[in-house]
Write a protein that holds these residues in place. Sequence first.
Motif, short mmCIF file in Angstrom:
data_model
loop_
_atom_site.label_atom_id
_atom_site.label_comp_id
_atom_site.label_asym_id
_atom_site.label_seq_id
_atom_site.Cartn_x
_atom_site.Cartn_y
_atom_site.Cartn_z
N GLU A 86 0.83 -1.22 0.00
CA GLU A 86 0.00 0.00 0.00
C GLU A 86 0.85 1.26 0.00
OE1 GLU A 86 -3.25 0.49 -0.46
OE2 GLU A 86 -3.39 -1.66 -0.82
N ASP A 87 1.93 1.28 0.76
CA ASP A 87 2.82 2.44 0.80
C ASP A 87 4.10 2.17 -0.01
OD1 ASP A 87 3.87 0.53 2.51
OD2 ASP A 87 4.50 1.99 4.04
N ALA A 88 3.93 1.60 -1.20
CA ALA A 88 5.05 1.16 -2.03
C ALA A 88 6.05 2.28 -2.32
CB ALA A 88 4.53 0.56 -3.33
N ALA A 89 5.58 3.47 -2.64
CA ALA A 89 6.50 4.55 -3.01
C ALA A 89 7.45 4.89 -1.86
CB ALA A 89 5.71 5.78 -3.44
N ALA A 90 6.90 5.11 -0.68
CA ALA A 90 7.74 5.46 0.47
C ALA A 90 8.69 4.33 0.83
CB ALA A 90 6.86 5.82 1.67
N GLN A 91 8.20 3.10 0.81
CA GLN A 91 9.06 1.96 1.13
C GLN A 91 10.16 1.77 0.10
OE1 GLN A 91 5.91 -1.17 1.94
NE2 GLN A 91 7.50 -1.74 3.42
N ALA A 92 9.83 1.95 -1.19
CA ALA A 92 10.83 1.78 -2.24
C ALA A 92 11.96 2.81 -2.09
CB ALA A 92 10.18 1.89 -3.62
N VAL A 93 11.59 4.05 -1.79
CA VAL A 93 12.62 5.09 -1.58
C VAL A 93 13.48 4.73 -0.37
CG1 VAL A 93 13.00 7.50 -0.96
CG2 VAL A 93 11.36 6.93 -2.75
N ALA A 94 12.86 4.31 0.71
CA ALA A 94 13.62 3.94 1.92
C ALA A 94 14.53 2.75 1.66
CB ALA A 94 12.66 3.64 3.07
N ASP A 95 14.03 1.73 0.97
CA ASP A 95 14.85 0.55 0.67
C ASP A 95 16.01 0.90 -0.25
OD1 ASP A 95 13.02 -0.85 2.21
OD2 ASP A 95 12.25 -2.08 0.55
N CYS A 96 15.75 1.73 -1.25
CA CYS A 96 16.80 2.17 -2.17
C CYS A 96 17.86 2.95 -1.41
CB CYS A 96 16.18 3.02 -3.28
SG CYS A 96 17.37 3.80 -4.39
N ALA A 97 17.43 3.88 -0.58
CA ALA A 97 18.39 4.71 0.18
C ALA A 97 19.24 3.86 1.10
CB ALA A 97 17.64 5.78 0.97
N ALA A 98 18.63 2.86 1.72
CA ALA A 98 19.39 1.98 2.62
C ALA A 98 20.43 1.18 1.84
CB ALA A 98 18.44 1.05 3.36
N ALA A 99 20.06 0.69 0.67
CA ALA A 99 20.99 -0.10 -0.14
C ALA A 99 22.07 0.77 -0.77
CB ALA A 99 20.22 -0.86 -1.23
N ALA A 100 21.69 1.96 -1.18
CA ALA A 100 22.61 2.83 -1.90
C ALA A 100 23.51 3.67 -1.01
CB ALA A 100 21.81 3.79 -2.80
N HIS A 101 23.13 3.85 0.26
CA HIS A 101 23.84 4.78 1.14
C HIS A 101 23.92 6.14 0.45
CE1 HIS A 101 24.80 1.42 3.70
NE2 HIS A 101 25.33 0.80 2.67
#
Length: 192
Positions: free
Chosen positions: A167-182
């Motif tokens: 349901e909150d895919a956009a916010a989670q995707a940004v958070a997951d990307c940021a965590a992986a990418a530093h």
Amino acid sequence: MMRPLTVILTFAAAFALPALADPIDGATARDQLFKPTPSAAQTVPQAFLSEAEMAIVAQVAATQAYYGAMAVAPGDGLMSNATVAAANYHDLEQARVAALTSCNARREKAEACVIVAEIVPKGHEPRAFQLSSAATEAFNKDYKRGRGPKAMAISASTGQWAVVKAEDAAAQAVADCAAAAHATDCVVAVQD
């Protein structure tokens, strides 16, 4: 971590637009993307490299995932610790920046590094939306499957990406990307 003739592999995605205003939908993304493989290497001849060395460059570059670039320090030569390939970025410009930055940080001689090869998708022509080879594969295997809310976030500077279905895919995707990418440049690129 980079080593001589090591590829900066970032299993991520971003695209070549100067800035992402709004995400595109999955159907639009699908129509813009290249197949995840194969890549095509385009050498950039340099006077300081022999024909045999340029053949080595072509051979190494041909094994890398698009978008990528290979940089060499002219004063250090091809077989030095400064030689680096940056691969699996979302556009050629970010790959060039990564390769040159890493090469220049490692060079021992004064002369700045130069690009000796570029890696693009086979049949490449400029498009409004691009993802790295790995991100394109993830888009095809993960994003396209299934219904419901989903988003793909990308980091242009690192090539990282994340796909989330929730349901909150956009916010989670940004958070997951940021965590992986530093990195702090993750944005939603595709959303349905």
